[in-house]
Design an enzyme around this catalytic site. Structure first.
Site, PDB file in Angstrom:
ATOM      1  N   ARG A  80       1.271  -0.784   0.525  1.00 29.62           N
ATOM      2  CA  ARG A  80      -0.130  -0.176   0.031  1.00 29.62           C
ATOM      3  C   ARG A  80       0.290   1.346   0.307  1.00 29.62           C
ATOM      4  O   ARG A  80       0.797   2.234  -0.317  1.00 29.62           O
ATOM      5  CB  ARG A  80      -1.115  -0.077   1.065  1.00 29.62           C
ATOM      6  CG  ARG A  80      -1.906   1.231   1.301  1.00 29.62           C
ATOM      7  CD  ARG A  80      -3.216   1.403   2.699  1.00 29.62           C
ATOM      8  NE  ARG A  80      -2.553   1.075   3.196  1.00 29.62           N
ATOM      9  CZ  ARG A  80      -2.957   0.821   4.177  1.00 29.62           C
ATOM     10  NH1 ARG A  80      -4.502   0.298   4.561  1.00 29.62           N
ATOM     11  NH2 ARG A  80      -2.659   0.706   5.950  1.00 29.62           N
ATOM     12  N   LYS A 182      -2.299   6.401   1.140  1.00 30.72           N
ATOM     13  CA  LYS A 182      -2.428   6.860   3.120  1.00 30.72           C
ATOM     14  C   LYS A 182      -1.178   8.033   2.557  1.00 30.72           C
ATOM     15  O   LYS A 182      -0.325   8.763   3.014  1.00 30.72           O
ATOM     16  CB  LYS A 182      -2.328   5.549   3.213  1.00 30.72           C
ATOM     17  CG  LYS A 182      -2.005   5.912   4.571  1.00 30.72           C
ATOM     18  CD  LYS A 182      -1.615   4.339   5.228  1.00 30.72           C
ATOM     19  CE  LYS A 182      -2.232   4.646   7.007  1.00 30.72           C
ATOM     20  NZ  LYS A 182      -3.665   5.238   7.623  1.00 30.72           N
ATOM     21  N   GLU A 218     -16.514   5.516   4.902  1.00 32.71           N
ATOM     22  CA  GLU A 218     -15.429   4.962   5.597  1.00 32.71           C
ATOM     23  C   GLU A 218     -15.424   6.512   6.535  1.00 32.71           C
ATOM     24  O   GLU A 218     -16.042   6.949   6.890  1.00 32.71           O
ATOM     25  CB  GLU A 218     -14.314   4.531   5.512  1.00 32.71           C
ATOM     26  CG  GLU A 218     -13.062   6.137   4.550  1.00 32.71           C
ATOM     27  CD  GLU A 218     -11.993   5.132   4.434  1.00 32.71           C
ATOM     28  OE1 GLU A 218     -10.998   5.301   4.837  1.00 32.71           O
ATOM     29  OE2 GLU A 218     -10.928   6.325   3.420  1.00 32.71           O
TER      30      GLU A 218
END
Ligand code: PLP
Ligand code: COI
Length: 338
Positions: A80, A182, A218
């Protein structure tokens, strides 16, 4: 082991002994090494500071009953981080370097991994920064890869107690923006909505999809799931603008393989919460927190204010049991550090 009140840690920075630093220059990463100094000296024109050319990760080390230490799926965090780097035109950190750095940092700080049963874990925070002089808007020419760690307790509150959330009027991400990466910029933008939610007594806010504002995406620091009343299915949003949570992909697997549930990765409409018997949020820091209720347009839809629903509890017990080594985890999920 360090002398901390292990049963009552919050989620705050506590200085540990060692961190890892590697430097990218002239097209290659250095081997990197452990250092003791927790201060960085950066060029004032570093693109990380002005244009948020930076990204990060979060994973945990767990003390097992036999005193050994587990990392949970670090290769997934490495992959990620690579995707976040690619999105921001930063050089990818090789998976091997990432796992080596995390392992070294945990090994060098084992006295900061709390005792088994205390609820404490060692939170590991890798990050990549674009550094060096850069004034115009273009990628940095040099980068730092850092990994530090801190002992932590629960992110929201202790145990598997339900928490209430409120739907934010702000968006966390744009439909084709950086929501799936992220990157720090996503989090800077979420500080105000989170503050407003907390001022109203909620643990955090729920974000809706930025294109139509009809579907749950989310939470500020966690993914979302719910259990369908009708089919009993584990349902979790599918969207290009949510952060692909490693806890969530793990729960998808466990729901299917261990609990025998149907899994649906699809839409959860904010106007159809009555179709779900349970809901939860999941993430490395959050672990699994049952959703007690969700406030939307002045109404609180209540799931359960007292305790986790049976499926949420079972998922929690299974996931946490694997992380702390009490239950056998699927092949490749656990990296033993010591
Ligand atoms: N969503 C956001 C915005 C997060 O910050 C996090 C935390 O990393 C998550 C979801 C959960 O992801 P993971 O389970 O990989 O920690
Ligand atoms: C994590 O779960 O690792 C997170 O990123 C949460 C963080 C924003 C505190």
């Amino acid at each position: 082991m360090s002398n901390l009140d292990w049963n009552n840690l919050g989620f705050e920075y506590i200085k540990t002994d060692f961190r890892f630093v590697a430097h990218y220059k002239d097209g290659a990463w250095s081997a990197g090494s452990l250092v003791e100094d927790n201060q960085l000296s950066l060029h004032e024109a570093s693109p990380a500071l002005h244009y948020a050319q930076q990204c990060f990760e979060g994973l945990k080390a767990y003390r097992c009953q036999d005193n050994s230490i587990n990392l949970f799926r670090p290769e997934e965090n490495a992959k990620r981080l690579q995707q976040s780097c690619q999105r921001l035109l930063m050089p990818s950190v090789p998976v091997d370097l990432f796992v080596h750095a995390c392992t070294q940092v945990v090994k060098a700080n084992t006295k900061w991994v709390g005792p088994y049963g205390s609820g404490a874990t060692l939170y590991v925070r890798p990050l990549v920064l674009g550094v060096g002089a850069g004034l115009g808007l273009r990628p940095a020419s040099e980068f730092l890869f850092l990994v530090f760690c801190a002992p932590v307790g629960p992110y929201f509150h202790g145990g598997v107690r339900p928490a209430n959330f409120i739907v934010s009027e702000f968006d966390r991400a744009a439909p084709n923006g950086t929501g799936a990466a992220k990157v720090g910029g996503n989090y800077a933008g979420s500080l105000l909505p989170a503050k407003l939610a907390k001022e109203q007594g909620f643990s955090d806010c729920v974000y809706l999809d930025p294109a139509t504002h009809t579907k749950i995406e989310e939470v500020g620091a966690a993914n979302f799931f719910a259990i369908s009343k009708k089919s009993g299915a584990f349902v979790t949003p599918s969207s290009p603008s949510i952060l692909p949570s490693i806890t969530r992909i793990s729960l998808v697997h466990l729901a299917k393989e261990k609990l025998g549930l149907e899994v649906v990765e699809g839409d959860i409409f904010i106007n159809s919460l009555h179709e779900y018997s349970e809901a939860g949020v999941c993430g490395t820091a959050a672990v699994i927190v049952p959703v007690g209720g969700i406030s939307y347009q002045g109404n609180l839809h209540v799931f359960s204010q007292e305790k986790a629903g049976p499926i949420t509890q079972k998922l929690y017990d299974t996931l946490v049991g694997m992380q702390f080594g009490d239950l056998e985890a699927p092949q490749g999920w656990i990296t033993k550090v010591s």
